[in-house]
Design a protein around this motif. Structure first.
Motif, short mmCIF file in Angstrom:
data_model
loop_
_atom_site.label_atom_id
_atom_site.label_comp_id
_atom_site.label_asym_id
_atom_site.label_seq_id
_atom_site.Cartn_x
_atom_site.Cartn_y
_atom_site.Cartn_z
N VAL A 113 0.68 -0.96 -0.03
CA VAL A 113 0.33 -0.21 0.05
C VAL A 113 0.77 1.16 0.23
O VAL A 113 1.37 1.37 0.70
CB VAL A 113 -1.08 -0.39 1.18
CG1 VAL A 113 -1.70 1.20 1.32
CG2 VAL A 113 -1.84 -1.26 1.36
N VAL A 114 0.42 2.14 -0.71
CA VAL A 114 1.58 3.25 -0.82
C VAL A 114 0.65 4.92 -0.83
O VAL A 114 -0.60 4.59 -1.32
CB VAL A 114 2.49 3.38 -2.03
CG1 VAL A 114 2.68 4.19 -2.58
CG2 VAL A 114 2.60 2.43 -2.94
N ALA A 115 1.11 5.37 -0.42
CA ALA A 115 0.73 7.42 0.14
C ALA A 115 1.61 7.95 1.03
O ALA A 115 2.68 7.40 0.87
CB ALA A 115 -0.93 6.57 1.30
N SER A 116 1.18 8.93 0.31
CA SER A 116 2.15 9.88 0.90
C SER A 116 2.04 10.12 2.73
O SER A 116 1.16 9.36 2.93
CB SER A 116 1.34 11.64 1.13
OG SER A 116 -0.25 12.03 1.48
N GLN A 131 -2.77 0.15 7.61
CA GLN A 131 -2.24 1.34 7.05
C GLN A 131 -0.49 1.55 5.71
O GLN A 131 0.01 0.03 5.99
CB GLN A 131 -1.21 2.06 8.04
CG GLN A 131 -2.55 2.66 9.15
CD GLN A 131 -1.68 2.24 11.00
OE1 GLN A 131 -0.58 2.38 11.10
NE2 GLN A 131 -2.60 2.62 11.95
N PRO A 132 -0.50 2.28 5.29
CA PRO A 132 0.52 2.15 3.72
C PRO A 132 1.65 1.59 4.44
O PRO A 132 2.30 1.76 5.64
CB PRO A 132 0.76 3.12 3.59
CG PRO A 132 -0.86 3.97 4.14
CD PRO A 132 -1.17 4.11 5.31
N ASN A 133 2.12 0.50 3.06
CA ASN A 133 4.04 0.19 3.92
C ASN A 133 4.86 0.74 3.10
O ASN A 133 5.92 1.02 3.42
CB ASN A 133 4.03 -1.05 2.91
CG ASN A 133 2.39 -1.88 2.86
OD1 ASN A 133 1.58 -2.23 2.75
ND2 ASN A 133 2.74 -3.04 4.14
N VAL A 134 4.01 1.17 2.40
CA VAL A 134 5.44 2.92 1.44
C VAL A 134 4.68 3.96 1.26
O VAL A 134 3.43 4.54 1.27
CB VAL A 134 5.40 2.32 -0.22
CG1 VAL A 134 6.12 3.21 -0.53
CG2 VAL A 134 6.06 0.73 -0.10
N THR A 135 5.56 5.17 1.85
CA THR A 135 5.17 6.16 1.91
C THR A 135 5.97 7.70 0.99
O THR A 135 6.81 7.57 0.56
CB THR A 135 5.27 6.72 3.58
OG1 THR A 135 6.14 7.48 3.79
CG2 THR A 135 4.03 6.63 4.28
N LEU A 136 5.50 8.47 0.56
CA LEU A 136 6.38 9.69 -0.21
C LEU A 136 5.95 11.00 0.04
O LEU A 136 4.90 11.26 1.08
CB LEU A 136 5.65 9.40 -1.43
CG LEU A 136 4.31 10.23 -1.84
CD1 LEU A 136 4.73 11.28 -2.83
CD2 LEU A 136 3.92 8.45 -2.90
N GLU A 137 6.92 11.64 0.25
CA GLU A 137 6.81 13.24 0.36
C GLU A 137 7.06 14.13 -0.55
O GLU A 137 5.37 14.54 -0.65
CB GLU A 137 8.07 13.82 0.99
CG GLU A 137 8.62 13.08 2.91
CD GLU A 137 7.86 13.40 3.27
OE1 GLU A 137 7.26 14.66 3.41
OE2 GLU A 137 8.30 13.08 4.50
N ASP A 138 7.41 14.18 -1.74
CA ASP A 138 6.77 14.39 -2.75
C ASP A 138 6.47 13.72 -4.30
O ASP A 138 4.44 13.79 -4.79
CB ASP A 138 8.13 15.73 -3.66
CG ASP A 138 8.87 16.34 -1.96
OD1 ASP A 138 7.38 17.15 -1.74
OD2 ASP A 138 9.23 16.09 -2.06
N ILE A 163 -2.69 13.17 -3.39
CA ILE A 163 -1.79 12.02 -4.00
C ILE A 163 -2.24 12.18 -5.49
O ILE A 163 -3.75 12.15 -5.45
CB ILE A 163 -1.22 11.48 -3.92
CG1 ILE A 163 -1.56 10.21 -3.60
CG2 ILE A 163 0.15 11.57 -2.73
CD1 ILE A 163 -0.78 9.15 -3.22
N VAL A 164 -1.56 12.42 -6.38
CA VAL A 164 -2.28 11.89 -7.50
C VAL A 164 -1.63 11.10 -8.28
O VAL A 164 0.00 11.16 -8.80
CB VAL A 164 -2.53 13.46 -8.94
CG1 VAL A 164 -3.28 14.22 -8.11
CG2 VAL A 164 -1.19 13.34 -8.98
N ALA A 165 -2.28 9.73 -9.36
CA ALA A 165 -0.97 8.80 -10.42
C ALA A 165 -1.14 9.39 -10.86
O ALA A 165 -2.81 8.84 -12.23
CB ALA A 165 -1.69 7.34 -9.54
N TYR A 166 -0.04 9.53 -12.39
CA TYR A 166 0.13 9.51 -13.40
C TYR A 166 0.92 8.92 -13.93
O TYR A 166 1.55 8.18 -13.95
CB TYR A 166 0.96 11.25 -13.29
CG TYR A 166 1.63 11.14 -14.51
CD1 TYR A 166 0.28 11.44 -15.84
CD2 TYR A 166 3.00 11.84 -15.07
CE1 TYR A 166 0.86 12.41 -16.90
CE2 TYR A 166 2.95 12.35 -16.36
CZ TYR A 166 2.27 12.25 -17.71
OH TYR A 166 2.33 12.99 -18.53
#
Length: 282
Positions: A113-116, A131-138, A163-166
């Motif tokens: 699971v990926v989220a901010s 709860q997400p396993n992988v997160t991002l800041e930007d 977040i948006v997925a492109y």
């Protein structure tokens, strides 16, 4: 301060959840599939819960959002109609349960699971499962089966963790609730969740700089980049109008009437957003 924030978030989730479940969550939603490209699909339902986007690769599937937990079995059945490949990743566009409710059951099937990072913190504070396993800041890029998804956090909008997925090779972007389409789906600013009317247009500007033709909203059917531009202008207009009304000493009731008549706000949107709007745009 941390304890107080956790309480506010828990109350926000409870308020949102109780209302949404009362309206839509008594039974699983009726789902259908919209083909966007040969290998890209949107699993759709009216109003709530949110859309699920499915990218098919020869090494598995990447999903964007996964509806309520109660929709899990129906969602999986609809996905199996698209492809027998296993799900490898699900991207949560934000923390709300109608977009992340299937997380725990998917994690039990070894889905990442990926989220901010902000969205994950909201889930932790509200004690949400999955709860997400992988997160991002930007930003982060996912590669699977020779295909790519770029994930971006452009700033505060519906929440502070949107977040948006492109999908650059498809010229498609999945917007989550930064963008909604249709009657009964005006913008919802989740102030306890860090949302911002003032910053929302700037965050949409970030998405609009991407090269795409099709925008998948968080709720509603896929549409065009031009419709996303119009939505951005509508939110900017909303903010300017509230500022103008407050400068003329409009009452809370007068602002509420304007939001309902001009921007389509309903009871839930007033309950969740009006006081935050008045405070942020004072």
């Amino acid at each position: 301060m941390r304890t107080r924030l956790s309480l506010v978030l828990a109350l926000s989730v409870a308020l949102c959840g109780s209302y949404v479940y009362a309206q839509f969550g008594a039974k699983p939603s009726v789902l259908s599939t919209i083909k966007v490209r040969d290998d890209l699909f949107v699993i759709y339902n009216d109003l709530v819960p949110g859309n699920t986007t499915v990218l098919v690769t020869n090494q598995g599937l990447i999903l964007v959002d996964n509806k309520f937990e109660i929709d899990f079995d129906n969602l999986m059945a609809e996905i199996k109609k698209i492809s027998p490949q296993p799900i490898r990743y699900v991207i949560n566009t934000h923390y709300h349960g109608d977009h992340s409710g299937g997380n725990a059951k998917m994690q039990a099937q070894n889905v990442q699971v990926v989220a901010s990072e902000n969205a994950r913190l909201k889930m932790v504070d509200a004690k949400q499962s999955g709860q997400p396993n992988v997160t991002l800041e930007d930003s982060v890029r996912l590669f699977l089966g020779g295909k790519r998804v770029e994930v971006y956090h452009f700033g505060r909008a519906h929440t502070d963790g949107d977040i948006v997925a492109y999908f650059p090779d498809h010229r498609v972007v999945a917007m989550g609730d930064m963008f909604t389409v249709g009657s009964g789906l005006p913008p919802l600013v989740d102030y306890p969740g860090g949302g911002s009317t003032k910053e929302w247009p700037r965050s949409l500007d970030g998405a609009l700089r991407l090269e795409f033709d099709t925008a998948v909203p968080g709720h509603g059917k896929p549409t065009t980049k031009e419709e996303l531009r119009k939505y951005r202008e509508m939110i900017a207009s909303l903010g300017r109008r509230v500022v103008e009304m407050q400068s003329k000493k409009a009452s809370r009731a007068e602002v509420e009437k304007e939001l309902r008549s001009r921007y389509g706000f309903e009871d839930f949107h007033i309950q969740m957003s009006l006081d935050g709007l008045l405070s942020e745009l004072r």
